[in-house]
Motif scaffolding. Structure first.
Motif, PDB file in Angstrom:
ATOM      1  N   SER A  82     -20.627 -25.827  84.714  1.00  0.00           N
ATOM      2  CA  SER A  82     -19.495 -25.570  83.817  1.00  0.00           C
ATOM      3  C   SER A  82     -19.302 -26.665  82.777  1.00  0.00           C
ATOM      4  CB  SER A  82     -18.210 -25.423  84.648  1.00  0.00           C
ATOM      5  OG  SER A  82     -17.980 -26.597  85.410  1.00  0.00           O
ATOM      6  N   ASP A  83     -19.685 -27.906  83.113  1.00  0.00           N
ATOM      7  CA  ASP A  83     -19.488 -29.013  82.181  1.00  0.00           C
ATOM      8  C   ASP A  83     -20.731 -29.304  81.347  1.00  0.00           C
ATOM      9  OD1 ASP A  83     -20.968 -29.794  84.331  1.00  0.00           O
ATOM     10  OD2 ASP A  83     -20.083 -31.800  84.478  1.00  0.00           O
ATOM     11  N   ALA A  84     -21.706 -28.393  81.356  1.00  0.00           N
ATOM     12  CA  ALA A  84     -22.961 -28.633  80.648  1.00  0.00           C
ATOM     13  C   ALA A  84     -22.759 -28.507  79.140  1.00  0.00           C
ATOM     14  CB  ALA A  84     -24.023 -27.645  81.124  1.00  0.00           C
ATOM     15  N   LYS A  85     -23.560 -29.248  78.397  1.00  0.00           N
ATOM     16  CA  LYS A  85     -23.497 -29.229  76.943  1.00  0.00           C
ATOM     17  C   LYS A  85     -24.713 -28.491  76.386  1.00  0.00           C
ATOM     18  CE  LYS A  85     -21.115 -33.687  76.782  1.00  0.00           C
ATOM     19  NZ  LYS A  85     -21.160 -35.087  76.276  1.00  0.00           N
ATOM     20  N   VAL A  86     -24.613 -28.126  75.110  1.00  0.00           N
ATOM     21  CA  VAL A  86     -25.716 -27.430  74.445  1.00  0.00           C
ATOM     22  C   VAL A  86     -26.892 -28.393  74.297  1.00  0.00           C
ATOM     23  CG1 VAL A  86     -26.445 -26.261  72.334  1.00  0.00           C
ATOM     24  CG2 VAL A  86     -24.147 -25.903  73.240  1.00  0.00           C
ATOM     25  N   ARG A 134     -29.905 -30.290  72.772  1.00  0.00           N
ATOM     26  CA  ARG A 134     -30.209 -30.721  71.403  1.00  0.00           C
ATOM     27  C   ARG A 134     -31.650 -31.194  71.320  1.00  0.00           C
ATOM     28  NH1 ARG A 134     -26.024 -33.568  73.185  1.00  0.00           N
ATOM     29  NH2 ARG A 134     -27.281 -35.475  73.125  1.00  0.00           N
ATOM     30  N   GLU A 168     -30.343 -36.751  68.538  1.00  0.00           N
ATOM     31  CA  GLU A 168     -29.547 -37.516  69.478  1.00  0.00           C
ATOM     32  C   GLU A 168     -29.186 -38.885  68.907  1.00  0.00           C
ATOM     33  OE1 GLU A 168     -31.507 -37.734  73.212  1.00  0.00           O
ATOM     34  OE2 GLU A 168     -31.693 -35.582  73.427  1.00  0.00           O
ATOM     35  N   ASP A 187     -16.879 -42.903  68.268  1.00  0.00           N
ATOM     36  CA  ASP A 187     -16.333 -42.491  69.558  1.00  0.00           C
ATOM     37  C   ASP A 187     -15.532 -43.642  70.168  1.00  0.00           C
ATOM     38  OD1 ASP A 187     -15.746 -41.474  72.014  1.00  0.00           O
ATOM     39  OD2 ASP A 187     -17.822 -41.059  72.614  1.00  0.00           O
ATOM     40  N   SER A 212     -27.203 -37.874  79.407  1.00  0.00           N
ATOM     41  CA  SER A 212     -27.814 -36.552  79.327  1.00  0.00           C
ATOM     42  C   SER A 212     -27.895 -35.925  80.711  1.00  0.00           C
ATOM     43  CB  SER A 212     -29.219 -36.654  78.733  1.00  0.00           C
ATOM     44  OG  SER A 212     -29.180 -37.225  77.446  1.00  0.00           O
ATOM     45  N   ASP A 213     -27.754 -34.583  80.744  1.00  0.00           N
ATOM     46  CA  ASP A 213     -27.936 -33.896  82.016  1.00  0.00           C
ATOM     47  C   ASP A 213     -29.422 -33.634  82.235  1.00  0.00           C
ATOM     48  OD1 ASP A 213     -28.611 -31.765  80.403  1.00  0.00           O
ATOM     49  OD2 ASP A 213     -26.683 -30.760  80.623  1.00  0.00           O
ATOM     50  N   GLN A 226     -31.244 -31.388  79.617  1.00  0.00           N
ATOM     51  CA  GLN A 226     -31.483 -32.106  78.371  1.00  0.00           C
ATOM     52  C   GLN A 226     -32.642 -33.089  78.507  1.00  0.00           C
ATOM     53  OE1 GLN A 226     -29.793 -31.903  75.149  1.00  0.00           O
ATOM     54  NE2 GLN A 226     -31.674 -33.027  74.743  1.00  0.00           N
ATOM     55  N   ARG A 274     -26.672 -22.760  76.868  1.00  0.00           N
ATOM     56  CA  ARG A 274     -27.322 -24.068  76.829  1.00  0.00           C
ATOM     57  C   ARG A 274     -28.190 -24.272  75.596  1.00  0.00           C
ATOM     58  NH1 ARG A 274     -27.168 -27.108  81.294  1.00  0.00           N
ATOM     59  NH2 ARG A 274     -27.523 -28.682  79.675  1.00  0.00           N
TER      60      ARG A 274
END
Length: 729
Positions: free
Chosen positions: A386-390, A392, A397, A403, A423-424, A427, A472
């Motif tokens: 659920s917390d995954a990012k798109v 790239r 990167e 930030d 990164s997950d 990624q 994703r």
């Protein structure tokens, strides 16, 4: 003795001047005292009380009056140096009976204690002051240390080790051994501490080696601060109510070093076992937690990196390991090293050779993509997190310095540290390559193969997979996959209408040519009832959609057929070529391979596989190997026949590499002209020339060019030589 005589003469003159009474003879008193206080006499009577007779007392008083009492103490301390011969017998015993080393060492310590107590008694009775006792003890120990044999230190170590395991082993037989040991530890405490270091290493090796499913660090520390601390404190404790507490307080800095050694030893052990810990993850998580604490206490990060990279190179990164196994180990490595170092520095340093090796393997992308949609694979859950990012591209990167949570990289971070920072796993796998486009293309090929293999248009699982992948990889990237899904959905509706027109048992999958990957080039003509079913379906489709025309790819189809023979019935799933072959044998029972090729308009390799398939089923038999003639077996033959080895069938959809080779064919004329006119050319020269002269070639790589030339070499058009490539004329 000259110093003593001068002192005696001076004292005599003083007595003549100040003492008018009867004067004792100091020389006679000296002779009496030295005779009775001789070291040999003293050791003969350990209690010493009988030595202090009236005669000795009068002699001592006379020497004290003559101010020679301090000189008498000096003499008493000097003569002890001569009494060391008793140690030689223990040295000989240690040489002759090494197995009795602890007992002999205990006996030696006990005997030294007897000498120490016996020679101290006259000092206590005659001189009585603390300073004299300290002088005596210092002198005794100095002469003792100079006389101890070389075997004493190893024997003392063995004795201490036996005491550690059995504290009361020699108390009854040698009661003075322990008090003497306490006295000697001022000089030999390195032996005691070295023993504890050795015992720590043995304890860690014995209790922790190859044990990953439960934490071991706490147990070793409890052993150190429990039994070992009690034993050492018991050695150093003096008499008194709080003696043990005082001893433990005194030993606290020393045991801090012992605890450090525990962490260092366990950390070094786990660093040699880290590959096995990674393989056993997550069951080995307790061992990782121990290693994390040890690494924090002792800063063994560089050792862990060096050893793990060596283990990976020796046990994983070699041709004998499968690509899927390497990817699985890489995923476990990511998870394990993030437990050890959440910042990711260790992962960046260890993962670099793994990533380079995976990039060099041809099937890496395919294995990763198949894992993403393989039911039950661990990457499926990671993909749907659920917390995954798109995902790239690596080139996108860049760090966001605006930030508010930005932090600088750690001091030991490698140059490419930011690529793995935060990164997950998905990624990190995609970032093995510079762009995610290679994964998208492989996803399309794999999805096309899975869709073509679907029966009864059951698309629910594939739709779910594509929806997760869109989250994703982005919707735009997977637009082609959505079109393929929609084609099958439309095919289902079209087939429903066609079947209402009584088209027969055939069900077609109708695809959009521009959105599907290229299919394998193979021709096939469906014979008999299979050809009739195809014609009937096409007729019904033209009636439904008169503005469109079907281009059939029958070699990609499958059929569930029932073969009825005289003595048996076989129901089996078969490919289109296999079904076509058995259909021809239902018309005639004997066929030659050449006639079958003409009738089916197919290639010999595909035909050969189909014949071998039915031969292995016991349906047909090669009755004439010379003419390559096959016959239908209406009745099953008795006996066991050897199975024929079938060649691996090509996938229905071309792989990404095959598609690239096919796309390069448009440049073949340019390459052929260069090689004909210029002769042998190196690969880089061909690549650079095409880049300059052929606009459509731009964007191609030397790897793609080399793969295409190797394919042409397989067709006999070019040849690779020492200086490059040349045309075969």
């Amino acid at each position: 003795m000259s110093l003593v005589l001068k002192a005696w003469e001076g004292a005599t003159q003083t007595l003549y001047q100040h003492d008018r009474g009867p004067r004792p003879d100091p020389a006679l008193a000296w002779q009496t005292a030295t005779r009775e206080l001789n070291a040999t006499n003293v050791i003969g009577q350990p209690q010493g009380t009988q030595l202090y007779t009236r005669e000795v007392r009068n002699a001592v008083d006379a020497l004290e009056a003559a101010e020679l009492k301090d000189e008498l103490l000096t003499w008493y301390l000097v003569v002890q140096h001569a009494v060391v011969e008793f140690l030689d017998q223990y040295d000989r015993q240690l040489e002759q009976m090494p197995e009795e080393c602890p007992f002999i060492a205990s006996a030696m310590l006990h005997r030294i204690g007897e000498f120490l107590a016996a020679w101290r008694r006259p000092v206590e009775l005659i001189w009585r002051d603390t300073e004299s006792l300290l002088k005596y003890q210092h002198s005794f120990l100095s002469s003792l240390y100079s006389a101890l044999p070389q075997r004493f230190a190893p024997a003392l170590t063995t004795y201490l080790r036996s005491l550690l395991h059995s504290p009361d082993a020699f108390t009854a037989s040698h009661p003075l051994a322990m008090p003497t040991l306490i006295l000697l530890l001022d000089r030999y405490d390195p032996l005691l501490f070295g023993l504890i270091y050795e015992e720590i290493e043995k304890k860690v090796e014995r209790d922790c080696k190859d044990e990953f499913t439960e934490g071991k660090l706490t147990g070793v520390l409890e052993w150190l601060t429990g039994p070992v601390m009690e034993w050492v404190a018991g050695i150093y404790a003096r008499e008194g109510e709080n003696a043990m507490d005082e001893a433990k307080k005194m030993l606290k800095p020393t045991f801090s070093r012992f605890e450090y050694h525990v962490h260092k030893t366990l950390g070094l052990l786990r660093s040699t076992e880290l590959f096995d810990i990674i393989v056993d993850f997550p069951e080995s998580k307790p061992a990782l937690e121990d290693l994390k604490i040890c690494m924090f206490k002792t800063d063994q990060r560089s050792i862990i990196v060096t050893r793990l990279r060596a283990l990976m190179a020796r046990r994983l990164l070699h041709p004998g390991a499968g690509t899927k196994d390497i990817i699985t180990s890489y995923i476990s490595t990511i998870r394990c090293l993030r437990i050890l170092d959440p910042q990711g520095v260790l992962l960046s340093r260890v993962a670099d050779p793994i990533r380079k090796y995976l990039r060099s393997r041809e099937d890496t992308i395919r294995c990763i993509v198949s894992s993403l949609i393989e039911e039950g694979n661990e990457l499926v859950a990671e993909l749907a997190a659920s917390d995954a990012k798109v995902v790239r591209d690596s080139k996108d990167e860049a760090e966001n310095f605006n930030d508010p949570k930005w932090t600088p990289d750690p001091v030991d971070a490698p140059p490419d540290f930011r690529k793995s920072k935060g990164s997950d796993i998905i990624q990190l796998l995609v970032s093995i390559y510079d762009t995610k486009d290679v994964f998208i293309k492989e996803l399309q090929v794999l999805l096309a193969q899975r869709l073509l293999a679907i029966k009864d248009y059951a698309l629910d699982r594939e739709i779910k997979n594509v929806e997760i992948l869109k989250m994703r990889f982005g919707e735009a990237s997977l637009q082609g996959c959505e079109v393929m899904i929609k084609d099958l959905q439309d095919s289902k509706r079209t087939d429903h209408f066609v079947q209402d027109d009584k088209a027969g048992p055939l069900h077609a999958t109708i695809v959009s040519r521009l959105f599907w990957p290229s299919f394998q080039n193979a021709s096939l003509k469906l014979p008999g009832q299979l050809g009739k079913a195809q014609s009937q379906y096409e007729k019904s489709y033209n009636h439904l959609k008169p503005d469109k025309k079907l281009k059939w790819l029958p070699q990609l189809g499958t059929a569930n057929i029932t073969v009825e023979l005289k003595d048996r019935t076989i129901t089996i799933d078969a490919t289109a070529i296999q079904a076509s072959i058995i259909e021809l044998f239902s018309i005639e029972d004997t066929w030659s391979a050449d006639d079958l090729i003409i009738e089916l308009r197919t290639d010999s390799a595909s035909l050969r596989n189909g014949l071998y398939f039915w031969s292995n089923q016991g349906v047909i038999k090669n009755v004439d190997p010379v003419e390559d003639t096959w016959k239908l077996l209406e009745e099953k033959e008795s006996g066991v026949t050897a199975g024929l080895v079938m060649e691996e069938a090509q996938e229905a959809v071309q792989s990404v590499d095959s598609q690239k080779i096919e796309q390069m064919r448009v440049h073949w004329q340019y390459m052929q002209g260069m090689l004909l006119n210029l002769g042998v050319l190196p690969l880089t020269r061909i690549h650079n020339t095409l880049n300059m002269l052929v606009p459509s070639y731009k964007g191609r790589t030397t790897d793609e060019l080399e793969a295409f030339l190797e394919a042409m070499a397989g067709e006999g058009l070019v040849e690779k030589v020492a200086k490059g490539w040349k045309i075969i004329k």
